[in-house]
Design a protein around this motif. Sequence first.
Motif, PDB file in Angstrom:
ATOM      1  N   CYS A  42       0.814  -1.202   0.000  1.00  0.00           N
ATOM      2  CA  CYS A  42       0.000   0.000   0.000  1.00  0.00           C
ATOM      3  C   CYS A  42       0.845   1.249   0.000  1.00  0.00           C
ATOM      4  O   CYS A  42       0.416   2.307  -0.467  1.00  0.00           O
ATOM      5  CB  CYS A  42      -0.923  -0.001   1.213  1.00  0.00           C
ATOM      6  N   SER A  43       2.006   1.160   0.563  1.00  0.00           N
ATOM      7  CA  SER A  43       2.875   2.323   0.543  1.00  0.00           C
ATOM      8  C   SER A  43       3.518   2.513  -0.813  1.00  0.00           C
ATOM      9  O   SER A  43       4.075   3.567  -1.089  1.00  0.00           O
ATOM     10  CB  SER A  43       3.975   2.179   1.593  1.00  0.00           C
ATOM     11  N   ALA A  44       3.458   1.498  -1.597  1.00  0.00           N
ATOM     12  CA  ALA A  44       4.107   1.603  -2.897  1.00  0.00           C
ATOM     13  C   ALA A  44       3.332   2.512  -3.831  1.00  0.00           C
ATOM     14  O   ALA A  44       2.114   2.544  -3.768  1.00  0.00           O
ATOM     15  CB  ALA A  44       4.230   0.222  -3.517  1.00  0.00           C
TER      16      ALA A  44
ATOM     17  N   GLU B 241       0.624  -4.260  16.355  1.00  0.00           N
ATOM     18  CA  GLU B 241       0.039  -2.951  16.669  1.00  0.00           C
ATOM     19  C   GLU B 241       0.624  -1.868  15.788  1.00  0.00           C
ATOM     20  O   GLU B 241      -0.092  -1.019  15.252  1.00  0.00           O
ATOM     21  CB  GLU B 241       0.342  -2.624  18.140  1.00  0.00           C
ATOM     22  N   PHE B 242       1.904  -1.898  15.645  1.00  0.00           N
ATOM     23  CA  PHE B 242       2.564  -0.882  14.846  1.00  0.00           C
ATOM     24  C   PHE B 242       2.115  -0.950  13.401  1.00  0.00           C
ATOM     25  O   PHE B 242       1.827   0.072  12.769  1.00  0.00           O
ATOM     26  CB  PHE B 242       4.076  -1.071  14.959  1.00  0.00           C
TER      27      PHE B 242
ATOM     28  N   LYS C 239       0.111   1.771  11.181  1.00  0.00           N
ATOM     29  CA  LYS C 239       0.586   2.217   9.883  1.00  0.00           C
ATOM     30  C   LYS C 239      -0.507   2.081   8.834  1.00  0.00           C
ATOM     31  O   LYS C 239      -0.723   2.965   8.005  1.00  0.00           O
ATOM     32  CB  LYS C 239       1.783   1.354   9.492  1.00  0.00           C
ATOM     33  N   LEU C 240      -1.176   0.973   8.892  1.00  0.00           N
ATOM     34  CA  LEU C 240      -2.255   0.769   7.950  1.00  0.00           C
ATOM     35  C   LEU C 240      -3.350   1.785   8.153  1.00  0.00           C
ATOM     36  O   LEU C 240      -3.957   2.278   7.200  1.00  0.00           O
ATOM     37  CB  LEU C 240      -2.813  -0.650   8.108  1.00  0.00           C
TER      38      LEU C 240
ATOM     39  N   THR D  29       1.224  11.904   6.231  1.00  0.00           N
ATOM     40  CA  THR D  29       1.646  10.568   6.632  1.00  0.00           C
ATOM     41  C   THR D  29       3.154  10.468   6.651  1.00  0.00           C
ATOM     42  O   THR D  29       3.733   9.745   7.447  1.00  0.00           O
ATOM     43  CB  THR D  29       1.088   9.535   5.666  1.00  0.00           C
ATOM     44  N   GLN D  30       3.764  11.185   5.773  1.00  0.00           N
ATOM     45  CA  GLN D  30       5.212  11.120   5.729  1.00  0.00           C
ATOM     46  C   GLN D  30       5.807  11.600   7.040  1.00  0.00           C
ATOM     47  O   GLN D  30       6.660  10.968   7.631  1.00  0.00           O
ATOM     48  CB  GLN D  30       5.713  11.969   4.572  1.00  0.00           C
ATOM     49  N   SER D  31       5.329  12.716   7.467  1.00  0.00           N
ATOM     50  CA  SER D  31       5.857  13.222   8.723  1.00  0.00           C
ATOM     51  C   SER D  31       5.497  12.276   9.856  1.00  0.00           C
ATOM     52  O   SER D  31       6.262  12.067  10.782  1.00  0.00           O
ATOM     53  CB  SER D  31       5.295  14.613   8.994  1.00  0.00           C
ATOM     54  N   PHE D  32       4.339  11.750   9.742  1.00  0.00           N
ATOM     55  CA  PHE D  32       3.921  10.818  10.786  1.00  0.00           C
ATOM     56  C   PHE D  32       4.867   9.630  10.831  1.00  0.00           C
ATOM     57  O   PHE D  32       5.296   9.179  11.879  1.00  0.00           O
ATOM     58  CB  PHE D  32       2.488  10.372  10.504  1.00  0.00           C
ATOM     59  N   HIS D  33       5.176   9.156   9.645  1.00  0.00           N
ATOM     60  CA  HIS D  33       6.106   8.039   9.601  1.00  0.00           C
ATOM     61  C   HIS D  33       7.435   8.426  10.196  1.00  0.00           C
ATOM     62  O   HIS D  33       8.039   7.680  10.941  1.00  0.00           O
ATOM     63  CB  HIS D  33       6.311   7.584   8.160  1.00  0.00           C
TER      64      HIS D  33
END
Lengths: 168, 521
Positions: A166-168, B389-390, B394-395, B510-514
Amino acid sequence: MNPHPSSCSNGRSIRTRFARRFLRALKKIGSKGSSSRPSPRDISWRCRRVKIAADASMASAVGPRRVWSRTMLNMLRSRSHACLHASRLGNSRRPGADRHAVGKRKRLVLKRKLPNRLGLNQVNQLRRLVPGGEAMDLDILLDETAHYIKCLATQVKVMRSIVDYCSA
Amino acid sequence: MENQPGELNFSADCFFNPNWDNSIDQNDPFESGLSSIVSSPTASYTGGGFLGSGDSLMMRELVGRLGSICNSGEVSHSNNNSTNTSCYSTPLSSPPKSNHFSSNMENKFRGGNLQFSGNRLPYHPSLPTLNADPGFVERAAKYSCFGSRNLGEFIGQSGPNQSELPCKSVPKLEFSRVPSCQSMKVAGFRAVNQENKSGPFGRKLSKISRPPSPENAKLRNSREGSSVSEQNPSGQIGLKAQNEANPRKRKPIPNGKGKEIPCPSPAKDEEVDEVNAKRSKSDEDPNNEIVKGSSGKKGNAKTTGEDDQEQKKEVSKAPEPPKDYIHVRARRGQATDSHSIAERVRREKISERMKFLQDLVPGCSKVTGKAVVLDEIINYVQSLQRQVEFLSMKLATGNSRMDFNLEALLSHDISQSGGSMPQTIYKLDSTAQALSYSFHEAQKMQPLPNGISNSTLAPVSIDPLNAALLRSRSIQLPSTFNSSMPQVPMIWEDDLQTVAVQTGFVPNQTQSFHGQMKLQL
């Protein structure tokens, strides 16, 4: 002892079942939320939902054969019922709230450290980790732990591949 | 050899059949005769005393003869006659019922002979005159070899053996099938003997197999008698694999300490096989022992600090349906309490499962000690749960993007992409490690022309990413996870190859979140 099934054949079937159910659940969750930037509360809600979906799909993929999967299914069902009832009654109580309260109570109690003969501390810890482990004998507990580890590993694998895809 | 357990199962099963008398009549006319004959000496030997030296010599000779007969196929009637007559006349005559049984035996023996082959019985003419002494020997042999019900089967199986002495073929069949059967037979005698004395042969058998019944008691007594009478010959024969038949012999413990827990009989036979493998080295075990067999359980002999332990505790699964009871063998120097035995069995089960868990959890095989292994297991389970959980987090965060992805994924065969993952990934890295690896990956991807963002995977096209993966695979692998980490890029690569890659940048949010998540972890 009962011969443990080969991880290959079992893992594959469990894996596919879990993957399918989990993907369906994810779709459902995704469709619920708005695609525009979600608030942190929404995100946390969604996180919880995804986690519940992961556990539920894993437990249902395993089926009622195992004690831990049965326990997990019962827990999820009761939790969902409690949630429904709570929402119906207008109660904003979260399903995990009571668990936190219980945990806090436990923390206040002083624990006397007994000599750890036969690894009883670890066994009790393991009982808490494995769902339904409280009521099992040790040998059954170890059996369930082995199967639980296998299923958890499968779960992590599938979820990671989904995330990667999904990240792809 | 594969047939042997099944046959022995049958034999043992038949042998210890509660409807023993009936079945014996149908299947093996020898058995009842044997029991009667064997029981007759019991009267003399209940005290556990030895035979007279003369008798023991006779017995020795007889058993030796029997062995030689079985081996060479020769028959020496006259010698047997003399020895047998002298040997068994006394015990047979002592109890009042012996006469009745001897005649019974004769008839049965003849019938049995007819049952077998009927034609070649060089022994045969001598049998009636011997007062069924050779019959007794044969029955004793059968008794020890559990060749009761399955003699027909044995004969059917070892067809060529039938050409040889049929009447003697009964023990011979068993012997030919199993090279050690002879030793087993003698060992059985000796084992039975040993129970009564705490001498060099000390091992005692509390009991062996089947559900307790009056027949069992009778057999026990009878076996005791026979064993006592034949202890010296067995010693003479000098077979080292003595106690092979022990687990199958039912024997009351003289001091009454033994507990009988009837067990699935099929288990015994496989137990014997294992015992054969394991007992060849040691003879003595003066303490009481209770063999434990449980259906569906494979046992390993565990020596918990004792010197001369080789007996195994449990028995592998047998084709026959499991019975109610379980036979347990107490180890030397340990209590024969039913509680302690059951506890010991339970402990062995637990340790067996711990071993399996040790194999399952990475890095656990080197550690020893229950607590440490359990600690490792707990850590592993916790790390797996945290990873779930992680990943779910993420999902959840990336879910907005995922709808169309999920559609595509669902339409594909998920098993294909899942199956591409190596099955051996049990060595899952901890979350931090995974993140660090992905971090490295992301860093590697930075110089790519498309400006891939600093997330785990944000490929714009397959080729650069694959190149990056290939490059990174050989480098920057955490040392502790060398074996497992290479599989991770393989996953990515396979997934990317099998699924349509959607180009796009990771949204800033999401990027920053990651990024935040990575830093925290």
